[in-house]
Design a protein around this motif. Sequence first.
Motif, mmCIF file in Angstrom:
data_model
loop_
_atom_site.group_PDB
_atom_site.id
_atom_site.type_symbol
_atom_site.label_atom_id
_atom_site.label_comp_id
_atom_site.label_asym_id
_atom_site.label_seq_id
_atom_site.Cartn_x
_atom_site.Cartn_y
_atom_site.Cartn_z
ATOM 1 N N GLN A 5 1.181 -1.060 -0.415
ATOM 2 C CA GLN A 5 -0.075 -0.309 -0.064
ATOM 3 C C GLN A 5 0.418 1.580 0.141
ATOM 4 O OE1 GLN A 5 -2.836 1.083 3.213
ATOM 5 N NE2 GLN A 5 -4.124 0.586 2.428
ATOM 6 N N PHE A 6 0.569 2.133 -0.653
ATOM 7 C CA PHE A 6 1.122 3.455 -0.725
ATOM 8 C C PHE A 6 -0.045 4.616 -0.836
ATOM 9 C CE2 PHE A 6 1.164 1.962 -4.843
ATOM 10 C CZ PHE A 6 0.559 2.713 -6.162
ATOM 11 N N GLU A 7 0.567 5.780 -0.634
ATOM 12 C CA GLU A 7 -0.058 7.184 -0.591
ATOM 13 C C GLU A 7 0.201 7.955 -1.499
ATOM 14 O OE1 GLU A 7 -1.876 10.066 3.097
ATOM 15 O OE2 GLU A 7 -2.292 8.063 2.858
ATOM 16 N N PHE A 8 -0.308 9.079 -2.435
ATOM 17 C CA PHE A 8 0.514 10.200 -2.377
ATOM 18 C C PHE A 8 -0.454 11.672 -2.685
ATOM 19 C CE2 PHE A 8 -1.040 7.879 -5.791
ATOM 20 C CZ PHE A 8 -2.226 8.362 -6.896
ATOM 21 N N THR A 9 -0.562 12.450 -2.739
ATOM 22 C CA THR A 9 -0.976 13.686 -2.934
ATOM 23 C C THR A 9 -1.320 14.258 -4.112
ATOM 24 O OG1 THR A 9 0.497 15.087 -2.524
ATOM 25 C CG2 THR A 9 -0.788 14.102 -0.488
ATOM 26 N N HIS A 126 -12.041 25.847 -6.821
ATOM 27 C CA HIS A 126 -11.063 25.947 -6.439
ATOM 28 C C HIS A 126 -10.269 24.597 -6.087
ATOM 29 C CE1 HIS A 126 -13.485 25.568 -2.631
ATOM 30 N NE2 HIS A 126 -12.555 26.226 -2.315
ATOM 31 N N GLY A 127 -9.022 25.308 -6.035
ATOM 32 C CA GLY A 127 -8.096 24.128 -5.425
ATOM 33 C C GLY A 127 -7.934 23.472 -4.188
ATOM 34 N N GLN A 128 -7.117 22.513 -4.198
ATOM 35 C CA GLN A 128 -7.605 21.322 -3.184
ATOM 36 C C GLN A 128 -6.264 19.906 -3.022
ATOM 37 O OE1 GLN A 128 -9.980 21.563 -0.774
ATOM 38 N NE2 GLN A 128 -11.302 23.280 -2.315
ATOM 39 N N ARG A 129 -5.836 19.741 -1.912
ATOM 40 C CA ARG A 129 -5.009 18.894 -2.086
ATOM 41 C C ARG A 129 -5.829 18.023 -1.833
ATOM 42 N NH1 ARG A 129 0.866 19.266 0.687
ATOM 43 N NH2 ARG A 129 1.016 19.814 -1.232
ATOM 44 N N ARG A 130 -5.559 16.682 -2.420
ATOM 45 C CA ARG A 130 -5.871 15.326 -2.172
ATOM 46 C C ARG A 130 -5.234 14.208 -1.784
ATOM 47 N NH1 ARG A 130 -11.256 17.309 -1.821
ATOM 48 N NH2 ARG A 130 -12.034 18.217 -3.475
ATOM 49 N N ARG A 131 -5.498 13.430 -0.732
ATOM 50 C CA ARG A 131 -5.512 11.982 -0.293
ATOM 51 C C ARG A 131 -5.215 11.057 -1.358
ATOM 52 N NH1 ARG A 131 -6.053 10.941 4.927
ATOM 53 N NH2 ARG A 131 -5.791 9.048 4.777
#
Length: 139
Positions: A5-9, A126-131
Amino acid sequence: MSTQQFEFTVDTRDRGTYDLTAMLAERLAACAVDTGLCHVFVCHTSASLMLCENADPDVRRDLETLMSRMIPDGDPMFVHRNEGPDDMPAHARSVLTGSELTVPVRAGRLALGTWQGVYLWEHRSHGQRRRVIVTVLGG
Protein backbone atom coordinates in the motif's frame (compact mmCIF):
# COMPACT_ATOMS: atom_id res chain seq x y z
CA MET A 1 0.00 -13.35 -2.44
CA SER A 2 1.38 -10.03 -1.23
CA THR A 3 -0.30 -6.77 -0.30
CA GLN A 4 1.40 -3.43 -0.67
CA GLN A 5 0.00 0.00 0.00
CA PHE A 6 1.15 3.52 -0.72
CA GLU A 7 -0.32 7.00 -0.55
CA PHE A 8 0.26 10.17 -2.53
CA THR A 9 -1.29 13.62 -2.84
CA VAL A 10 -2.60 15.48 -5.85
CA ASP A 11 -2.67 19.26 -5.75
CA THR A 12 -5.54 20.39 -7.95
CA ARG A 13 -5.78 23.87 -9.43
CA ASP A 14 -9.52 23.98 -10.01
CA ARG A 15 -12.44 21.85 -11.14
CA GLY A 16 -11.44 19.26 -13.72
CA THR A 17 -9.64 15.98 -14.29
CA TYR A 18 -6.09 15.04 -13.32
CA ASP A 19 -4.41 12.04 -14.95
CA LEU A 20 -3.05 9.55 -12.39
CA THR A 21 -2.20 6.78 -14.87
CA ALA A 22 1.56 7.36 -15.18
CA MET A 23 2.04 7.80 -11.43
CA LEU A 24 0.09 4.60 -10.73
CA ALA A 25 2.07 2.69 -13.36
CA GLU A 26 5.37 3.89 -11.90
CA ARG A 27 4.42 2.95 -8.36
CA LEU A 28 2.98 -0.39 -9.51
CA ALA A 29 6.29 -1.27 -11.21
CA ALA A 30 8.07 -0.77 -7.87
CA CYS A 31 5.66 -3.25 -6.22
CA ALA A 32 6.94 -6.11 -8.42
CA VAL A 33 3.49 -7.71 -8.69
CA ASP A 34 2.96 -9.75 -11.85
CA THR A 35 -0.75 -10.60 -11.56
CA GLY A 36 -3.31 -9.06 -9.22
CA LEU A 37 -5.41 -6.00 -8.51
CA CYS A 38 -4.69 -2.32 -8.03
CA HIS A 39 -7.29 -0.61 -5.85
CA VAL A 40 -7.32 3.21 -5.86
CA PHE A 41 -9.24 5.25 -3.26
CA VAL A 42 -9.60 9.03 -2.91
CA CYS A 43 -10.04 10.15 0.73
CA HIS A 44 -12.44 13.01 0.07
CA THR A 45 -16.17 13.66 -0.37
CA SER A 46 -15.90 16.35 -3.04
CA ALA A 47 -13.57 14.63 -5.51
CA SER A 48 -13.86 11.28 -7.26
CA LEU A 49 -12.03 8.79 -9.44
CA MET A 50 -12.91 7.72 -12.94
CA LEU A 51 -11.73 5.43 -15.68
CA CYS A 52 -12.07 7.46 -18.86
CA GLU A 53 -10.83 7.90 -22.40
CA ASN A 54 -7.32 9.30 -22.44
CA ALA A 55 -6.90 10.08 -26.14
CA ASP A 56 -9.21 13.08 -26.62
CA PRO A 57 -9.48 15.63 -23.77
CA ASP A 58 -12.81 16.75 -25.26
CA VAL A 59 -14.37 13.64 -23.67
CA ARG A 60 -13.46 14.85 -20.18
CA ARG A 61 -14.53 18.42 -21.00
CA ASP A 62 -17.88 17.11 -22.25
CA LEU A 63 -18.34 15.08 -19.07
CA GLU A 64 -17.71 18.23 -17.03
CA THR A 65 -20.27 20.08 -19.16
CA LEU A 66 -22.80 17.29 -18.60
CA MET A 67 -22.16 17.27 -14.84
CA SER A 68 -22.47 21.08 -14.66
CA ARG A 69 -25.82 20.90 -16.41
CA MET A 70 -27.09 18.06 -14.19
CA ILE A 71 -25.79 19.52 -10.91
CA PRO A 72 -25.20 23.27 -11.24
CA ASP A 73 -23.36 25.29 -8.62
CA GLY A 74 -25.61 27.43 -6.46
CA ASP A 75 -28.79 25.47 -7.17
CA PRO A 76 -31.35 26.78 -4.64
CA MET A 77 -32.62 23.25 -3.94
CA PHE A 78 -29.43 22.58 -1.92
CA VAL A 79 -29.37 23.49 1.75
CA HIS A 80 -25.73 22.53 2.45
CA ARG A 81 -23.46 25.45 1.39
CA ASN A 82 -20.99 25.66 4.25
CA GLU A 83 -18.07 26.24 1.89
CA GLY A 84 -19.81 28.10 -0.92
CA PRO A 85 -22.13 27.50 -3.88
CA ASP A 86 -20.01 24.60 -5.23
CA ASP A 87 -20.01 22.71 -1.90
CA MET A 88 -23.10 20.51 -2.16
CA PRO A 89 -22.80 20.07 -5.94
CA ALA A 90 -19.25 18.74 -5.37
CA HIS A 91 -20.56 16.20 -2.84
CA ALA A 92 -23.36 15.10 -5.19
CA ARG A 93 -20.93 14.71 -8.10
CA SER A 94 -18.62 12.61 -5.94
CA VAL A 95 -21.44 10.29 -4.85
CA LEU A 96 -22.54 9.80 -8.46
CA THR A 97 -19.06 9.11 -9.82
CA GLY A 98 -17.41 7.19 -6.96
CA SER A 99 -14.41 7.35 -4.68
CA GLU A 100 -12.70 4.09 -5.66
CA LEU A 101 -11.57 2.07 -8.66
CA THR A 102 -10.06 -1.39 -9.05
CA VAL A 103 -7.91 -2.15 -12.09
CA PRO A 104 -6.52 -5.60 -12.93
CA VAL A 105 -2.76 -6.05 -12.97
CA ARG A 106 -1.38 -8.27 -15.72
CA ALA A 107 2.32 -8.84 -16.50
CA GLY A 108 3.20 -6.22 -13.89
CA ARG A 109 1.19 -3.46 -15.58
CA LEU A 110 -2.24 -1.89 -15.24
CA ALA A 111 -4.48 -3.92 -17.58
CA LEU A 112 -6.18 -0.86 -19.06
CA GLY A 113 -7.84 -0.75 -22.45
CA THR A 114 -6.17 1.04 -25.34
CA TRP A 115 -7.82 4.41 -24.69
CA GLN A 116 -8.31 4.20 -20.91
CA GLY A 117 -6.73 6.30 -18.20
CA VAL A 118 -7.27 6.71 -14.46
CA TYR A 119 -8.26 10.23 -13.42
CA LEU A 120 -8.93 12.12 -10.24
CA TRP A 121 -11.95 14.35 -10.88
CA GLU A 122 -11.89 17.52 -8.79
CA HIS A 123 -15.43 18.75 -8.20
CA ARG A 124 -14.63 21.94 -6.27
CA SER A 125 -14.13 25.16 -8.23
CA HIS A 126 -10.88 26.01 -6.45
CA GLY A 127 -7.69 24.05 -5.79
CA GLN A 128 -7.41 21.37 -3.13
CA ARG A 129 -4.82 18.90 -1.85
CA ARG A 130 -6.28 15.40 -2.39
CA ARG A 131 -5.05 12.22 -0.68
CA VAL A 132 -5.09 9.01 -2.70
CA ILE A 133 -4.45 5.55 -1.20
CA VAL A 134 -3.45 2.69 -3.49
CA THR A 135 -3.49 -0.97 -2.44
CA VAL A 136 -1.86 -3.56 -4.67
CA LEU A 137 -2.73 -7.25 -4.19
CA GLY A 138 -1.09 -10.03 -6.08
CA GLY A 139 1.91 -12.14 -6.71
